[in-house]
Design an enzyme around this catalytic site. Structure first.
Site, PDB file in Angstrom:
ATOM      1  N   LYS A 157      -4.826  -5.825   2.536  1.00 35.55           N
ATOM      2  CA  LYS A 157      -5.281  -4.460   2.240  1.00 35.55           C
ATOM      3  C   LYS A 157      -5.045  -4.178   0.756  1.00 35.55           C
ATOM      4  CE  LYS A 157      -4.043  -3.905   6.944  1.00 35.55           C
ATOM      5  NZ  LYS A 157      -5.305  -4.062   7.583  1.00 35.55           N
ATOM      6  N   TRP A 163      -0.089  -0.292  16.133  1.00 38.04           N
ATOM      7  CA  TRP A 163       0.647  -1.358  15.426  1.00 38.04           C
ATOM      8  C   TRP A 163       2.123  -1.314  15.718  1.00 38.04           C
ATOM      9  CZ3 TRP A 163      -1.934  -5.368  14.598  1.00 38.04           C
ATOM     10  CH2 TRP A 163      -3.284  -5.303  14.257  1.00 38.04           C
ATOM     11  N   ASP A 212       7.115  -1.740   8.670  1.00 42.15           N
ATOM     12  CA  ASP A 212       5.818  -2.391   8.511  1.00 42.15           C
ATOM     13  C   ASP A 212       4.998  -1.519   7.558  1.00 42.15           C
ATOM     14  OD1 ASP A 212       3.250  -3.361   8.688  1.00 42.15           O
ATOM     15  OD2 ASP A 212       3.092  -3.201  10.875  1.00 42.15           O
TER      16      ASP A 212
HETATM   17  N1  PMP Z   1       0.538  -3.871  10.978  1.00 39.47           N
HETATM   18  C1  PMP Z   1      -0.384  -3.036  10.486  1.00 39.47           C
HETATM   19  C2  PMP Z   1       0.029  -1.642  10.109  1.00 39.47           C
HETATM   20  C3  PMP Z   1      -1.707  -3.473  10.319  1.00 39.47           C
HETATM   21  O1  PMP Z   1      -2.626  -2.643   9.821  1.00 39.47           O
HETATM   22  C4  PMP Z   1      -2.048  -4.790  10.669  1.00 39.47           C
HETATM   23  C5  PMP Z   1      -3.444  -5.345  10.482  1.00 39.47           C
HETATM   24  N2  PMP Z   1      -4.468  -4.462  10.425  1.00 39.47           N
HETATM   25  C6  PMP Z   1      -1.044  -5.623  11.194  1.00 39.47           C
HETATM   26  C7  PMP Z   1       0.232  -5.123  11.324  1.00 39.47           C
HETATM   27  C8  PMP Z   1      -1.343  -7.022  11.601  1.00 39.47           C
HETATM   28  O2  PMP Z   1      -1.577  -7.769  10.467  1.00 39.47           O
HETATM   29  P1  PMP Z   1      -2.022  -9.298  10.499  1.00 39.47           P
HETATM   30  O3  PMP Z   1      -3.415  -9.329  11.011  1.00 39.47           O
HETATM   31  O4  PMP Z   1      -1.869  -9.694   9.075  1.00 39.47           O
HETATM   32  O5  PMP Z   1      -1.090 -10.027  11.391  1.00 39.47           O
END
Ligand code: PMP
Length: 379
Positions: free
Chosen positions: A214, A102, A190
């Site tokens: 989440k 991520w 994030d």
């Molecule tokens: N950052 C993290 C730490 C995540 O776990 C996720 C999704 N699992 C995202 C970003 C991306 O999120 P989204 O699908 O809402 O764009």
């Protein structure tokens, strides 16, 4: 009706009490004769729902008054673009810590913006591409960079990191210090997969963002906490719907917001405050959950988790089986036992149990009992 044990990484389990409340209010929201999803976002009823949700969120995290809370769409992925767009106006280079998938995607988005700027040959040539201020890629991301391994660039415009790598199961055990050569560098985080799992000192951060699906509510809404002095730093090419200041100036209602997701997030905040009793209590429960599961993994030769114990995530617990040929039978037997969504992310394989706030201690105990039984029969 049966609700099974749901370990999904996201969209994740919601508290049953929240879904029951939503069901009660579904057809007629508190005498309004319509559901929340059928009313104007400009109606006094929805404005009250939105304001209450923000207040409860602020109370839970003790967010100081000089921070704005924005409710946006586009997921955390859209914030990967919003971060450089909204913070690079004064110039400088975006700094990033690299701890896995991520944080890597956030870096890619900053690279993309840099390439787009070069392609457009924009006047603001003082912009630079991302600087990797620390990375643990070399050792397979089994721990985060230690404080003395972080080196900001002299022109750092901000430092971005991912608090909890949802796929790797890796989390920071400290808040990075951000004293750059020219004073404080805003810290941007994030927190998609860890927000609301423990209390937090918001004042250490410039910006915190999190996709909802989440610990906040259903997919479709993204929460951004931004210190108000950082709202004036957007690049001129920032589209208005990606600009934090536009949301701050319009109470996050520049266009039609995801009203039902916002309402459900509000119910989750109420549940955290009143049913759980706040984030200290939530943290105690979350620690008991993950400690029980890590102990079951560590005391067995059959299951393994590679992460350095100080950086193990309290929310996402990846684990492997000593005999990988048993992966699919493990998953199918788990499902028959009512344990859902344990398959690891496609990029890493193995298993992953996500233990977000709505996953109960009884759910975790059911998983541990199944794992021990499976090992006895197949190990
Ligand atoms: N950052 C993290 C730490 C995540 O776990 C996720 C999704 N699992 C995202 C970003 C991306 O999120 P989204 O699908 O809402 O764009």
């Amino acid at each position: 009706m049966t609700r099974l044990h749901n370990f999904c990484a996201g969209p994740a389990a919601m508290p049953t009490a929240v879904l029951e409340r939503a069901r009660e209010e579904m057809l007629d929201y508190r005498g309004q004769g319509a559901s929340v999803m059928e009313m104007s976002h400009r109606s006094p009823t929805f404005e009250a729902i939105a304001a209450q949700a923000e207040q409860d969120f602020r109370d839970l995290l003790a967010i100081p008054d000089n921070y704005r809370v924005l409710f946006m769409q586009g997921g955390a992925t859209m914030q990967f673009a919003c971060v450089p767009l909204n913070l690079l106006g004064p110039g400088g280079s975006p700094n990033y810590l690299d701890t896995g998938i991520w944080s890597g995607k956030a870096i890619k988005e900053a690279e993309h913006l840099d390439l787009a700027n070069k392609h457009l040959n924009l006047a603001n040539k003082h912009l630079a591409g991302p600087h990797i201020a620390g990375s643990t890629r070399g050792n397979g991301y089994v721990h985060v960079p230690r404080p003395d391994e972080i080196a900001l660039s002299a022109d750092a415009a901000y430092l971005h990191y991912c608090h909890n790598e949802t796929i790797g199961g890796l989390a920071y055990d400290y808040v990075p210090q951000v004293d750059g050569a020219n004073g404080e560098v805003p810290l941007v985080c994030d927190m998609s997969s860890s927000i609301l799992s423990t209390p937090l000192d918001v004042s250490r951060y410039g910006v915190i963002y999190a996709g909802a699906q989440k610990n906040i509510g259903p997919a479709g809404i993204t929460v951004v906490i931004v210190r108000d002095d950082l709202l004036e730093r957007a690049l001129p090419q920032t589209p208005s719907l990606l600009g934090w200041k536009v949301y701050a100036d319009n109470d996050s209602m520049i266009n039609t917001p995801p009203t039902y997701a916002w309402y459900l997030a509000g119910l989750v905040f109420q549940w955290l405050k009143h049913d759980i009793g706040g984030l200290n209590e939530m943290e105690t429960i979350n620690r008991r959950k993950c400690e029980a599961l890590y102990a079951a993994i560590d005391t067995s030769d059959f299951y393994a988790n590679p992460i350095d114990p100080v950086n193990r995530s309290i929310m996402n617990v990846p684990f492997t089986l000593a005999d990988e040929s048993l992966n699919s039978v493990f998953l199918s037997e788990a499902e028959s036992a009512g344990l859902l969504n344990l398959k690891g992310h496609r990029s890493v394989g193995g298993m992953r149990a996500s233990l977000y706030n709505a996953v109960s201690e009884a759910d975790v105990q059911a998983l541990i009992t199944f794992m021990q039984d499976f090992e006895r029969r197949r190990g």
